[in-house]
Design a protein around this motif. Structure first.
Motif, PDB file in Angstrom:
ATOM      1  N   HIS A 174      58.806  12.827  56.202  1.00  0.00           N
ATOM      2  CA  HIS A 174      59.973  13.057  55.524  1.00  0.00           C
ATOM      3  C   HIS A 174      59.956  14.579  55.324  1.00  0.00           C
ATOM      4  O   HIS A 174      60.855  14.513  55.295  1.00  0.00           O
ATOM      5  CB  HIS A 174      61.023  11.925  55.034  1.00  0.00           C
ATOM      6  CG  HIS A 174      62.075  12.020  54.570  1.00  0.00           C
ATOM      7  ND1 HIS A 174      63.088  12.262  56.023  1.00  0.00           N
ATOM      8  CD2 HIS A 174      62.980  12.197  53.828  1.00  0.00           C
ATOM      9  CE1 HIS A 174      64.425  12.079  55.248  1.00  0.00           C
ATOM     10  NE2 HIS A 174      63.813  12.496  54.050  1.00  0.00           N
ATOM     11  N   GLU A 224      72.080  10.192  52.985  1.00  0.00           N
ATOM     12  CA  GLU A 224      71.511  10.024  54.179  1.00  0.00           C
ATOM     13  C   GLU A 224      69.815  10.222  54.397  1.00  0.00           C
ATOM     14  O   GLU A 224      69.163   9.847  55.125  1.00  0.00           O
ATOM     15  CB  GLU A 224      72.195  11.255  55.626  1.00  0.00           C
ATOM     16  CG  GLU A 224      73.636  11.003  55.418  1.00  0.00           C
ATOM     17  CD  GLU A 224      74.351  11.602  54.591  1.00  0.00           C
ATOM     18  OE1 GLU A 224      74.140  12.477  53.831  1.00  0.00           O
ATOM     19  OE2 GLU A 224      75.312  10.867  53.698  1.00  0.00           O
ATOM     20  N   ARG A 255      67.318   8.332  56.115  1.00  0.00           N
ATOM     21  CA  ARG A 255      65.860   8.114  56.912  1.00  0.00           C
ATOM     22  C   ARG A 255      65.093   7.465  56.625  1.00  0.00           C
ATOM     23  O   ARG A 255      63.465   7.859  57.525  1.00  0.00           O
ATOM     24  CB  ARG A 255      66.664   9.520  57.317  1.00  0.00           C
ATOM     25  CG  ARG A 255      65.575  10.318  58.431  1.00  0.00           C
ATOM     26  CD  ARG A 255      65.501   9.370  59.703  1.00  0.00           C
ATOM     27  NE  ARG A 255      64.423  10.060  60.810  1.00  0.00           N
ATOM     28  CZ  ARG A 255      64.070   9.555  61.878  1.00  0.00           C
ATOM     29  NH1 ARG A 255      64.157   7.888  61.799  1.00  0.00           N
ATOM     30  NH2 ARG A 255      63.006  10.157  62.709  1.00  0.00           N
ATOM     31  N   GLU A 280      64.039   4.438  57.160  1.00  0.00           N
ATOM     32  CA  GLU A 280      63.444   4.225  58.729  1.00  0.00           C
ATOM     33  C   GLU A 280      62.448   4.679  59.151  1.00  0.00           C
ATOM     34  O   GLU A 280      61.593   4.049  60.018  1.00  0.00           O
ATOM     35  CB  GLU A 280      65.022   4.948  59.480  1.00  0.00           C
ATOM     36  CG  GLU A 280      65.828   4.307  59.332  1.00  0.00           C
ATOM     37  CD  GLU A 280      67.295   5.219  60.125  1.00  0.00           C
ATOM     38  OE1 GLU A 280      67.364   6.009  60.136  1.00  0.00           O
ATOM     39  OE2 GLU A 280      68.357   4.957  59.784  1.00  0.00           O
TER      40      GLU A 280
END
Length: 162
Positions: free
Chosen positions: A95, A114, A118, A121
Motif C-alpha cells: 500500500h 480512503e 484501501r 482491503e
C-alpha cells in the motif's frame, strides 16, 4: 456511626441508579421478541515502526514511516494460514509503496480515511478472508530524503579526524 449508615445508603442509591440506567440503555427487542446483539470479538494488533522508501525516476525522494493499530476479527484471525504480522507487513509495504508519492505532497494527507480503507482491503485480500475490521493510525510521517541523516560511525572515520 451515622456517617457509615449515610455512606451505605449512598452506595446503595448509586448501585440501584446504575442498574436502572443499564436497563434503560439495553437494546430493545425486535417485534418477534429477539434482541440483535453483535457477539463478534475483536483483537488489537500493533504494528512495529516501519519505513518505506518513495522512489521515482530520479531515485529515492523520501520515506514514509508509520505505526498502526489494527482491529481484527478474532475468529478470522485464528483461522489464518499466515501469521498476522506477515499479512500486515505485506499489506503495508504494497500500500505505502504505491501511496508514498501522494504523501510527499501536502494535499495527499487530506485523503487518509480512503487510504486506510484501501490498506484494510489489501490486508484482507492478502489474508484471503475478512480478518481486518479497522486500521487506526498511531503515527504516520513522510520524511524528505534530505531531512534524514544517518549518524556517523566512528569505526569508519580515519584516525586523522579524531
Amino acid at each position: 456511626m451515622i456517617g457509615q449508615v449515610v455512606f451505605g445508603l449512598w452506595v446503595a442509591a448509586v448501585t440501584l441508579g446504575g442498574i436502572y440506567l443499564g436497563q434503560q440503555m439495553a437494546p430493545e427487542p425486535a417485534a418477534d421478541g429477539t434482541v440483535a446483539v453483535d457477539h463478534t470479538r475483536y483483537n488489537d494488533f500493533k504494528t512495529d515502526l516501519f519505513a518505506i522508501p518513495y522512489v521515482n525516476e530520479t531515485g529515492i525522494v523520501g520515506y514514509v514511516t508509520g505505526r498502526f493499530t489494527v482491529k481484527t476479527v478474532a475468529r478470522e484471525e485464528a483461522a489464518l494460514g499466515l501469521p498476522l504480522n506477515t499479512v500486515m507487513l505485506d499489506a503495508l509495504s504494497r500500500h505505502f509503496y504505491a501511496e508514498a508519492d501522494k504523501l510527499a505532497h501536502p494535499d495527499g494527507w487530506s485523503r487518509l480515511r480512503e487510504s486506510m480503507q484501501r490498506l484494510r482491503e489489501i490486508a484482507n485480500e492478502t489474508a484471503g478472508r475478512e480478518v481486518v475490521a479497522d486500521v487506526l493510525i498511531e503515527q504516520l510521517d513522510f520524511f524528505d530524503k534530505n531531512s534524514v541523516r544517518v549518524p556517523g560511525d566512528s569505526r569508519f572515520e580515519s584516525s586523522e579526524n579524531r
